[in-house]
Design a protein around this motif. Structure first.
Motif, PDB file in Angstrom:
ATOM      1  N   GLU A  32      58.703  51.544  42.259  1.00 18.41           N
ATOM      2  CA  GLU A  32      58.644  50.371  41.388  1.00 18.41           C
ATOM      3  C   GLU A  32      58.380  49.118  42.222  1.00 18.41           C
ATOM      4  O   GLU A  32      59.215  48.229  42.369  1.00 18.41           O
ATOM      5  N   THR A  66      56.022  39.083  42.917  1.00 16.40           N
ATOM      6  CA  THR A  66      56.650  37.857  42.440  1.00 16.40           C
ATOM      7  C   THR A  66      56.113  36.640  43.178  1.00 16.40           C
ATOM      8  O   THR A  66      55.714  36.726  44.345  1.00 16.40           O
ATOM      9  N   VAL A 117      58.475  37.801  37.823  1.00 22.70           N
ATOM     10  CA  VAL A 117      58.541  39.071  38.543  1.00 22.70           C
ATOM     11  C   VAL A 117      57.828  40.132  37.726  1.00 22.70           C
ATOM     12  O   VAL A 117      58.056  40.257  36.520  1.00 22.70           O
ATOM     13  N   LEU A 132      57.430  45.603  43.537  1.00 27.17           N
ATOM     14  CA  LEU A 132      57.709  44.307  42.930  1.00 27.17           C
ATOM     15  C   LEU A 132      56.628  43.312  43.320  1.00 27.17           C
ATOM     16  O   LEU A 132      56.164  43.302  44.471  1.00 27.17           O
ATOM     17  N   ILE A 168      57.351  44.283  37.673  1.00 27.68           N
ATOM     18  CA  ILE A 168      57.810  45.559  38.200  1.00 27.68           C
ATOM     19  C   ILE A 168      56.755  46.594  37.860  1.00 27.68           C
ATOM     20  O   ILE A 168      56.430  46.811  36.692  1.00 27.68           O
ATOM     21  N   ARG A 201      66.526  44.127  45.855  1.00 22.27           N
ATOM     22  CA  ARG A 201      65.073  43.946  45.999  1.00 22.27           C
ATOM     23  C   ARG A 201      64.543  42.753  45.220  1.00 22.27           C
ATOM     24  O   ARG A 201      63.756  41.963  45.756  1.00 22.27           O
ATOM     25  N   ILE A 202      64.916  42.620  43.962  1.00 23.07           N
ATOM     26  CA  ILE A 202      64.374  41.518  43.171  1.00 23.07           C
ATOM     27  C   ILE A 202      64.838  40.183  43.729  1.00 23.07           C
ATOM     28  O   ILE A 202      64.042  39.245  43.919  1.00 23.07           O
ATOM     29  N   VAL A 240      60.806  38.868  33.839  1.00 24.80           N
ATOM     30  CA  VAL A 240      60.438  40.159  34.415  1.00 24.80           C
ATOM     31  C   VAL A 240      59.441  40.831  33.491  1.00 24.80           C
ATOM     32  O   VAL A 240      59.660  40.914  32.277  1.00 24.80           O
TER      33      VAL A 240
END
Length: 280
Positions: free
Chosen positions: A197, A201, A206, A199, A208, A176-177, A3
């Motif tokens: 925030e 990916t 990922v 995302l 943010i 969400r992730i 992340v």
């Protein structure tokens, strides 16, 4: 799972250095297929988002009934008309679009284009025949929701930019992730999931995004972002990082506007003027 968060320094480090002996063709040729009758602003904002993000040449293909509007509003892009059916691109537009594809470094499709059989045929052809990176936004995503096989069959890079409603129509929900990573893997794409925030990916890494504010929740703002992503990728920045950098710049431009104008009255056109200051 890795992340990450971008900073302004990270974004500036990605921008390619401009040499003295270069020309407009060296900074990315981006084709936008956007707009429909009643949604002329979407095409305008996507094209200007691409230009304000450094694209050397921006080509904007629109339905013939809105060509005059876009040509008057837009001086810098190369605007051209395409055959339409009831204000939206028709199958008859495909041969002309095909002629442009071979010259492009990136394509942006979907902003305000409407949903029809003709528009779906255009989206299908572009995703099938263009080998380079394609940014699919808004109505492009809605059209693909029932035809996800088109996405899974691509070998080129695809960037999807859904908001929560479009993400749900694609068949995904939940944390969400986790859901964003699952969607990116299953659809074979880079996914930018809009919201607080945002995302970004590819299913593994990922990003943010820490920038942005509620004043950006207005029509046209997402179209600016789609054009920005296409421009940065067209300049040769790797797609995942280009998408994350565009999200950072887009949100930061919104933050500058909120600070100077307030969240209630700021507009996407204000953000377009803020972008060059952030890329200086």
């Amino acid at each position: 799972m890795e992340v990450n968060r971008f900073s302004h320094e990270d974004v500036l480090a990605l921008l390619p250095e401009r040499q003295l002996n270069t020309h407009k063709g060296d900074f990315g040729k981006v084709l936008l297929l956007c707009g429909s009758r009643g949604y002329t602003g979407a095409a305008y904002f996507a094209a200007m988002g691409a230009l304000r993000s450094g694209a050397g040449l921006v080509y904007l293909g629109v339905p013939e009934s809105i060509y005059a509007i876009e040509a008057v509003k837009l001086s810098e892009p190369i605007v051209f008309s395409l055959p339409e059916d009831e204000g939206m691109l028709s199958r008859a537009a495909i041969p002309s679009i095909r002629d442009y594809l071979s010259r492009m470094d990136a394509v942006v499709i979907g902003c305000g284009m409407g949903q029809s059989e003709g528009a779906l045929a255009v989206v299908r052809m572009v995703l099938k025949e263009f080998p380079g990176p394609i940014v699919v936004d808004a109505d492009g995503i809605n059209l693909l929701a029932a035809h996800k096989d088109i996405l899974r069959g691509r070998t080129g890079i695809t960037i999807l930019t859904p908001h929560a409603g479009e993400f749900s129509r694609l068949g995904y929900s939940g944390e969400r992730i986790t859901s964003a990573r699952t969607a990116a893997r299953e659809l074979g794409c880079i996914l930018l999931l809009k919201g607080h925030e945002t995302l970004i990916t590819d299913g593994k890494t990922v990003y943010i995004n820490p920038t942005g504010n509620p004043g950006m929740a207005t029509g046209g703002c997402g179209d600016v972002l789609a054009g920005m992503i296409g421009a940065l990728i067209g300049q040769g920045i790797p797609a995942l990082k280009a998408t994350a950098a565009a999200a950072w710049l887009h949100g930061k431009a919104g933050d500058l506007c909120a600070m100077e104008l307030g969240q209630y009255g700021m507009l996407p056109s204000d953000m377009l003027l803020a972008l060059p200051r952030l890329m200086k």
